[in-house]
Structure formats: structure tokens, C-alpha cells
Design a protein around this motif. Sequence first.
Motif, PDB file in Angstrom:
ATOM      1  N   MET A   1       0.857  -1.174   0.000  1.00  0.00           N
ATOM      2  CA  MET A   1       0.000   0.000   0.000  1.00  0.00           C
ATOM      3  C   MET A   1       0.900   1.234   0.000  1.00  0.00           C
ATOM      4  SD  MET A   1      -3.297   0.805   0.022  1.00  0.00           S
ATOM      5  CE  MET A   1      -4.048  -0.738   0.425  1.00  0.00           C
ATOM      6  N   PHE A   2       0.508   2.232  -0.777  1.00  0.00           N
ATOM      7  CA  PHE A   2       1.272   3.472  -0.887  1.00  0.00           C
ATOM      8  C   PHE A   2       0.394   4.647  -0.485  1.00  0.00           C
ATOM      9  CE2 PHE A   2       3.365   0.430  -3.487  1.00  0.00           C
ATOM     10  CZ  PHE A   2       4.710   0.711  -3.349  1.00  0.00           C
ATOM     11  N   ILE A   3       1.001   5.613   0.174  1.00  0.00           N
ATOM     12  CA  ILE A   3       0.280   6.783   0.668  1.00  0.00           C
ATOM     13  C   ILE A   3       0.769   8.026  -0.071  1.00  0.00           C
ATOM     14  CG2 ILE A   3      -0.181   8.243   2.673  1.00  0.00           C
ATOM     15  CD1 ILE A   3       0.307   5.797   4.415  1.00  0.00           C
ATOM     16  N   VAL A   4      -0.174   8.846  -0.524  1.00  0.00           N
ATOM     17  CA  VAL A   4       0.141  10.144  -1.107  1.00  0.00           C
ATOM     18  C   VAL A   4      -0.406  11.189  -0.138  1.00  0.00           C
ATOM     19  CG1 VAL A   4      -0.186  11.685  -3.067  1.00  0.00           C
ATOM     20  CG2 VAL A   4       0.034   9.217  -3.454  1.00  0.00           C
ATOM     21  N   ASP A   5       0.515  11.994   0.431  1.00  0.00           N
ATOM     22  CA  ASP A   5       0.153  13.049   1.374  1.00  0.00           C
ATOM     23  C   ASP A   5       0.213  14.387   0.664  1.00  0.00           C
ATOM     24  OD1 ASP A   5      -0.126  11.508   3.787  1.00  0.00           O
ATOM     25  OD2 ASP A   5       2.057  11.378   3.889  1.00  0.00           O
ATOM     26  N   VAL A   6      -0.812  15.196   0.865  1.00  0.00           N
ATOM     27  CA  VAL A   6      -0.864  16.545   0.294  1.00  0.00           C
ATOM     28  C   VAL A   6      -0.929  17.522   1.464  1.00  0.00           C
ATOM     29  CG1 VAL A   6      -2.160  18.138  -1.161  1.00  0.00           C
ATOM     30  CG2 VAL A   6      -2.054  15.709  -1.763  1.00  0.00           C
ATOM     31  N   ALA A   7       0.116  18.365   1.584  1.00  0.00           N
ATOM     32  CA  ALA A   7       0.144  19.385   2.629  1.00  0.00           C
ATOM     33  C   ALA A   7      -0.507  20.646   2.090  1.00  0.00           C
ATOM     34  CB  ALA A   7       1.580  19.673   3.053  1.00  0.00           C
ATOM     35  N   GLN A  18      -4.638   6.637  -0.193  1.00  0.00           N
ATOM     36  CA  GLN A  18      -3.822   5.451  -0.399  1.00  0.00           C
ATOM     37  C   GLN A  18      -4.089   4.830  -1.757  1.00  0.00           C
ATOM     38  OE1 GLN A  18      -4.458   2.817   2.890  1.00  0.00           O
ATOM     39  NE2 GLN A  18      -3.739   4.290   4.392  1.00  0.00           N
ATOM     40  N   ARG A  19      -3.037   4.238  -2.304  1.00  0.00           N
ATOM     41  CA  ARG A  19      -3.119   3.495  -3.555  1.00  0.00           C
ATOM     42  C   ARG A  19      -2.541   2.101  -3.323  1.00  0.00           C
ATOM     43  NH1 ARG A  19      -6.199   6.771  -4.560  1.00  0.00           N
ATOM     44  NH2 ARG A  19      -6.298   8.218  -6.286  1.00  0.00           N
ATOM     45  N   LYS A  20      -3.126   1.116  -3.986  1.00  0.00           N
ATOM     46  CA  LYS A  20      -2.694  -0.266  -3.808  1.00  0.00           C
ATOM     47  C   LYS A  20      -1.382  -0.557  -4.516  1.00  0.00           C
ATOM     48  CE  LYS A  20      -7.376  -1.911  -3.117  1.00  0.00           C
ATOM     49  NZ  LYS A  20      -8.500  -2.649  -3.667  1.00  0.00           N
ATOM     50  N   SER A  21      -1.153   0.074  -5.673  1.00  0.00           N
ATOM     51  CA  SER A  21       0.076  -0.209  -6.412  1.00  0.00           C
ATOM     52  C   SER A  21       0.968   1.025  -6.474  1.00  0.00           C
ATOM     53  CB  SER A  21      -0.247  -0.673  -7.837  1.00  0.00           C
ATOM     54  OG  SER A  21      -0.673   0.411  -8.630  1.00  0.00           O
ATOM     55  N   GLU A  22       2.245   0.776  -6.622  1.00  0.00           N
ATOM     56  CA  GLU A  22       3.212   1.863  -6.715  1.00  0.00           C
ATOM     57  C   GLU A  22       2.983   2.693  -7.978  1.00  0.00           C
ATOM     58  OE1 GLU A  22       8.029   2.621  -6.458  1.00  0.00           O
ATOM     59  OE2 GLU A  22       7.283   0.574  -6.710  1.00  0.00           O
ATOM     60  N   MET A  68       4.968  11.028  -1.615  1.00  0.00           N
ATOM     61  CA  MET A  68       4.519   9.653  -1.788  1.00  0.00           C
ATOM     62  C   MET A  68       5.426   8.758  -0.963  1.00  0.00           C
ATOM     63  SD  MET A  68       4.407   7.296  -5.197  1.00  0.00           S
ATOM     64  CE  MET A  68       6.027   6.598  -4.949  1.00  0.00           C
ATOM     65  N   ALA A  69       4.851   7.810  -0.246  1.00  0.00           N
ATOM     66  CA  ALA A  69       5.643   6.893   0.553  1.00  0.00           C
ATOM     67  C   ALA A  69       4.956   5.542   0.613  1.00  0.00           C
ATOM     68  CB  ALA A  69       5.821   7.437   1.962  1.00  0.00           C
ATOM     69  N   GLU A  70       5.760   4.512   0.782  1.00  0.00           N
ATOM     70  CA  GLU A  70       5.206   3.179   0.954  1.00  0.00           C
ATOM     71  C   GLU A  70       4.766   3.031   2.399  1.00  0.00           C
ATOM     72  OE1 GLU A  70       6.222  -1.494   0.039  1.00  0.00           O
ATOM     73  OE2 GLU A  70       7.778   0.009  -0.206  1.00  0.00           O
ATOM     74  N   LYS A  71       3.568   2.521   2.584  1.00  0.00           N
ATOM     75  CA  LYS A  71       3.047   2.325   3.932  1.00  0.00           C
ATOM     76  C   LYS A  71       3.704   1.095   4.517  1.00  0.00           C
ATOM     77  CE  LYS A  71      -1.215   1.693   6.512  1.00  0.00           C
ATOM     78  NZ  LYS A  71      -2.668   1.575   6.418  1.00  0.00           N
ATOM     79  N   SER A  72       4.283   1.261   5.687  1.00  0.00           N
ATOM     80  CA  SER A  72       4.883   0.124   6.372  1.00  0.00           C
ATOM     81  C   SER A  72       4.256   0.001   7.749  1.00  0.00           C
ATOM     82  CB  SER A  72       6.394   0.304   6.490  1.00  0.00           C
ATOM     83  OG  SER A  72       6.701   1.419   7.293  1.00  0.00           O
ATOM     84  N   GLY A  73       4.239  -1.188   8.260  1.00  0.00           N
ATOM     85  CA  GLY A  73       3.633  -1.430   9.561  1.00  0.00           C
ATOM     86  C   GLY A  73       4.497  -0.996  10.713  1.00  0.00           C
ATOM     87  N   PRO A  82       7.645   7.163   9.360  1.00  0.00           N
ATOM     88  CA  PRO A  82       8.618   7.845   8.489  1.00  0.00           C
ATOM     89  C   PRO A  82       7.934   8.864   7.592  1.00  0.00           C
ATOM     90  CG  PRO A  82       8.118   5.671   7.652  1.00  0.00           C
ATOM     91  CD  PRO A  82       7.406   5.792   8.973  1.00  0.00           C
ATOM     92  N   GLY A  83       8.701   9.832   7.117  1.00  0.00           N
ATOM     93  CA  GLY A  83       8.180  10.803   6.176  1.00  0.00           C
ATOM     94  C   GLY A  83       8.352  12.224   6.646  1.00  0.00           C
ATOM     95  N   PHE A  84       7.997  13.150   5.768  1.00  0.00           N
ATOM     96  CA  PHE A  84       8.135  14.571   6.077  1.00  0.00           C
ATOM     97  C   PHE A  84       7.127  15.003   7.130  1.00  0.00           C
ATOM     98  CE2 PHE A  84       9.665  14.285   1.662  1.00  0.00           C
ATOM     99  CZ  PHE A  84      10.954  14.726   1.872  1.00  0.00           C
TER     100      PHE A  84
END
Length: 89
Positions: A1-7, A18-22, A68-73, A82-84
Motif C-alpha cells: 500500500m502506498f500513501i500520497v500526502d498533500v500538505a 492510499q493506492r494499492k500499487s506503486e 509519496m511513501a510506501e506504507k509500512s507497519g 517515516p516521512g516529512f
Amino acid sequence: MFIVDVALKNNPAPVSVQRKSEDDAKALYQQIVGAIQSGNPATVELSCEQQAGKTVCVLVSEIAAVQMAEKSGSATSSGRPPGFFALAE
């Protein structure tokens, strides 16, 4: 799962989808970056693949950053993700 964050300007919390694929996450990231660079379209509508029905429309002029970042547990040793936008939960 990948997360796209918009500030957003003057908003302490990012809008996340979230998106399922990169590939899908990269395409959304590039769509948002293109909109920021050109100012066209004036709005970007985002929907989340993880939570059906989660949709938001954002004014492109109000976007301060996108990541954009990969979601990790796992979280880092500080207990923050992790991330900005590593806000304590």
C-alpha cells in the motif's frame, strides 16, 4: 500500500489517500505535481482506495507540498512514522 500526502497551506495536517500499487501512487503524485506547476486544473479531486467513499477536492493554489511513501507497519525508534509529516499519533 502506498500513501500520497498533500500538505495544504495554513493546515497542520496533511490530506492523505492510499493506492494499492506503486504505479497508481506515482501517477497520482505526478498528476498533483503537474497541477501545481501549471495551475491547471484549479482543483484536484482525490479518492482513497483503502477507504471506499473517501473523496476530497483540493484547490491547487492551496497545495504547499506533496509526498509519496510506501506504507509500512513499523515505525521508527522514536515511535513516529517515516516521512516529512511524521506527526506523533
